[in-house]
Design an enzyme around this catalytic site. Structure first.
Site, PDB file in Angstrom:
ATOM      1  CG  ASP A 154      -8.016   4.358   1.312  1.00  0.00           C
ATOM      2  OD1 ASP A 154      -7.363   4.688   0.301  1.00  0.00           O
ATOM      3  OD2 ASP A 154      -8.960   5.043   1.744  1.00  0.00           O
TER       4      ASP A 154
HETATM    5  C1  NOJ Z   1      -7.422   7.551  -0.288  1.00  0.00           C
HETATM    6  C2  NOJ Z   1      -8.915   7.623  -0.304  1.00  0.00           C
HETATM    7  O1  NOJ Z   1      -9.419   7.379   0.982  1.00  0.00           O
HETATM    8  C3  NOJ Z   1      -9.552   6.655  -1.274  1.00  0.00           C
HETATM    9  O2  NOJ Z   1     -10.922   6.919  -1.339  1.00  0.00           O
HETATM   10  C4  NOJ Z   1      -8.912   6.746  -2.622  1.00  0.00           C
HETATM   11  O3  NOJ Z   1      -9.532   5.858  -3.503  1.00  0.00           O
HETATM   12  C5  NOJ Z   1      -7.434   6.446  -2.493  1.00  0.00           C
HETATM   13  N1  NOJ Z   1      -6.817   7.406  -1.598  1.00  0.00           N
HETATM   14  C6  NOJ Z   1      -6.718   6.472  -3.835  1.00  0.00           C
HETATM   15  O4  NOJ Z   1      -6.675   7.739  -4.339  1.00  0.00           O
END
Ligand code: NOJ
Length: 747
Positions: free
Chosen positions: A288
């Site tokens: 993530d």
């Molecule tokens: C953080 C989030 O937790 C995740 O769900 C998301 O896909 C990414 N950022 C990218 O935006």
């Protein structure tokens, strides 16, 4: 797993998953090409494929906004971007990659297409209230079609985290608290995004997130510690992930939390052992947003070098916005701390998806302004969004049949800032990609289109954004209510109050909306509360005092029209809650599939020396699976094909459902089981099947479920997934709290 209408469903699944596989010769050719490329790539170019950075906007903290993007692409030091949506810029970056970089490997562009790209569907939790995986699949195909026409190859969805804590803002992004419902919806979403051919114009790569147990954050506080047993991990949090792997999901995203004290992004049990080992996942894993970098704060790594070794060796393949692999993986490989074959494996997994998308054949295939113009927000897409919004709406209360409201009513007050808002993603909900508030049909607009031309509509805002309700606005609202025959009161959360980093310690109506509700109630006018929310809210006063409550959630582009269709009876609501609505925050976590405890409260409700509160009942305000209709359904004649089954038998469960009212309606028939004695304590109820059953007024139908021993299996005391012989209860009904029951024995 229980399969409804066994033969048809099983066949359907087989055909689809077979469709996701590329025929062997093509697969061989692809693998050959990837090996050829790999044999020519430098270490830097390999690591570059695994480096992903953000483009035009940030969806996480510490965004570097790299000024060096073009140079990185030319050097082959970047494999994919997230958050770039400008077609011209995408084309230029792609040109640099395929015309000016040494290896000419095309780029991938990713975006969070979570509930629609431009045509916005209800938030995912709301969609789950439809209990309609087929329609959700169709909605995801719409989202994929719009995204693919806009240069996007890959969505960071579906979010398949089970969430039992409504304080956690991300409850809105998933399918609620139940692993069975969550799994059926998760696999439908993957089928919708990916289809049978990833190179087609209407499909994109899916990414199941967040692996794993992110929803179990302590205190419902986002990014917080997770502490659970392996049994709960496997029984509650992993099933939707396994379901999407079986459905052929292309990628999986790590979660931010620790699992057994190890951050998920470096968790070998999760990735190497379970995902890539036990489940044989063939796609790739992405971190993530800087979840690699965050391992230093977690205290399991001292620097990027440590992190790179931990993440790679645990099976995480691609680095989102962490600058960890690009900065530290090369020395780690050179030092022999990460085997080059492991690096090759990660690159292979990633590049395979570029092939499947067709990017090596036509790197510009997704960049076509004309196609984009002709695809976004077309009528059939809006119709699908409207249908899903209809099915998502949950009728929570309807005293004395206040609803539906007559279209010819003399006057109607529409009250609430949320009823006509074009700000703060109010009707769209968070993570709404390219959704535009100007495209939204608000509740007020929906009402205006619906009522007779003689109906007087009085609109009063009542509050400012975020539920701030000054006395002057409340006064205006009271006057509007007094002049009307019925009040539609829109209250709840705006689109920024749920989603990532929006945990709430109090989950009542935000701000002083309750003051507004009480003032309007004091007029004595009949009130319909239209609840807009991305999570369960605690609304005991409203439940006590307001005669009709409709949960419209954050219903997307067509939300206001869908709400009006329900309020005025053109659509009979059929949604059922995919998550428990507690009475008060003190009961949280509260979920239907809990264990019994050694001292359950008895039928007399006496809490003395019982697992209970002395100041509040155990029961929720609205249970999992609950939702009313304008008609009524009666269940009878629950019959099992046998009182005993063997491990290889199929138990047929039949029940009669009758529409006893005067309107046609749809009932979501739910089947639960309870294993009475297990080698470990088993939940009081577990959902094993469901079916949406349309019934005309007065019509009866026999609904049939087929239960196999697979559906009765669980992680036993020896940590094996198995069904244990013994006595079971089977329950069927229209809510987890209102069921008929029968018994059978598994021999
Ligand atoms: C953080 C989030 O937790 C995740 O769900 C998301 O896909 C990414 N950022 C990218 O935006």
């Amino acid at each position: 797993m229980l399969i409804q209408r066994t033969v048809v469903s099983a066949g359907f699944l087989l055909i689809l998953s077979a469709g996701l596989c590329i025929a062997k010769p093509i697969e061989n050719e692809m693998n050959q090409k990837i090996d050829d490329l790999l044999s020519q790539m430098t270490l830097e170019e390999k690591v570059g494929q695994l480096h992903q950075i953000g483009g035009s906007f940030a969806t996480g903290p510490d965004f570097k906004n790299d000024a060096n993007r073009e140079a990185l692409v030319r050097n082959g030091w970047i494999g994919s971007f997230l958050n770039i949506v400008d077609l011209g810029y995408m084309r230029e970056l792609q040109r640099l990659a395929v015309e000016e970089s040494r290896m000419k490997i095309p780029l991938m562009f990713a975006l969070d297409v979570v509930h629609g790209y431009k045509t916005i569907f209800p938030v995912p939790l709301a969609q789950a209230a439809s209990w309609d995986p087929d329609l959700i699949e169709k909605a995801e195909r719409v989202a994929a079609t719009e995204a693919a026409a806009s240069g996007i190859h890959w969505t960071f969805a579906p979010m398949v985290d089970i969430a039992r804590d409504p304080r956690w803002g991300r409850v809105m992004e998933g399918s609620g608290e139940d692993p069975c419902l969550g799994s059926r919806i998760a696999e439908a979403r993957v089928r919708g995004f990916q289809g049978e051919d990833l190179s087609a114009e209407n499909t994109i790569l899916a990414c199941a997130k967040h692996f794993a147990a992110y929803g179990a954050a302590e205190g419902g506080r986002d990014y917080n510690t997770v502490d659970l047993s392996e049994l709960v991990l496997r029984e509650v949090y992993l099933p939707p992930f396994q379901a999407v792997v079986d459905a052929g999901v292309a990628s999986v995203m790590n979660s931010f939390n620790v699992v057994f004290r190890m951050p998920a992004s470096a968790n070998a049990l999760l990735m190497n052992q379970i995902l890539k080992g036990e489940w044989n996942f063939q796609g790739f894993v992405i971190s993530d947003w800087n979840s690699y970098g965050e391992m230093i704060a977690h205290g399991v790594a001292a620097d990027k070098y440590d992190v790179a070794c931990l993440a790679m060796n645990a099976g995480s393949d691609v680095d989102m916005q962490g600058y960890v692999y690009i900065d530290a993986l090369i020395p780690a490989v050179k030092d022999g701390k990460v085997a080059e074959e492991r690096l090759n494996d990660a690159v292979r997994r990633f590049m395979k998806m570029k092939f499947k998308l067709g990017l090596f054949d036509d790197p510009y295939g997704y960049i076509n302004p004309e196609r984009m113009k002709n695809t976004l927000m077309i009528k059939p897409f809006q119709e699908t969004a409207l249908k899903l919004a209809h099915e998502s709406i949950v009728l929570l209360k309807n005293e004395n049949h206040l609803l539906p409201v007559q279209k010819k009513i003399g006057s109607i007050a529409v009250i609430g800032q949320l009823a006509d808002s074009r700000e703060f993603r109010d009707m769209l909900g968070n993570w709404c990609a390219m959704g535009d508030m100007n495209d939204v049909v608000t509740i007020l607009q929906g009402v205006k289109k619906k009522v007779s031309r003689h109906t007087k509509i009085l609109y009063a805002k009542g509050c400012e954004a975020f539920g701030q309700c000054p006395d002057s606005l409340i006064q205006e609202a009271v006057i509007a209510a007094e002049e009307s025959d019925v009040v539609l009161l829109a209250l709840g959360e705006n689109g920024f109050m749920s989603g990532e980093a929006t945990s709430r310690a109090y989950i009542g109506l935000p701000g002083d909306q309750i003051k507004l509700a009480k003032a309007v109630h004091a007029t004595g006018k009949p009130i319909v509360l239209l609840l807009m929310t991305g999570r369960p809210l605690t609304i005991p006063w409203c439940h006590e005092n307001i005669p009709a409550i409709v949960n419209i959630w954050q219903a997307g582009t067509m939300g206001g029209q869908a709400a009006a269709d329900v309020v005025f009876g053109d659509v009979n609501p059929s949604g059922k809650l995919p998550v428990t609505f507690p009475l008060t925050i003190g009961q949280v976590p509260l979920y239907y599939n809990a264990l019994n405890t050694g001292r359950p409260v008895g039928p007399d409700g006496n809490p003395h020396f019982r697992s209970a509160y002395i100041d509040c009942p155990n029961d929720p305000l609205y249970p999992f699976g609950f939702g009313l209709s304008y008609t009524a359904f009666e269940y009878s004649d629950l019959i099992l094909s046998s009182v005993k089954i063997g491990m290889n038998d199929v138990l047929t469960v039949r029940v009669n459902v009758r529409n006893t009212g005067k309107r046609d309606g749809i009932e979501v028939v739910q089947l639960y089981i309870r294993d009475l004695v297990g080698s470990v304590s088993r939940p009081l109820k577990e959902l094993k099947g469901f079916e949406r059953v349309p019934l005309k007024a007065g019509e009866s139908r026999q609904v049939e479920f087929h239960l196999t021993s697979d559906a009765l299996a669980f992680w036993s005391r020896s940590m094996t997934f198995e069904a244990e012989p013994g006595d079971f209860k089977v329950f069927v009904g229209g809510s987890s709290a209102d069921v008929l029951e029968e018994n059978f024995t598994l021999e």
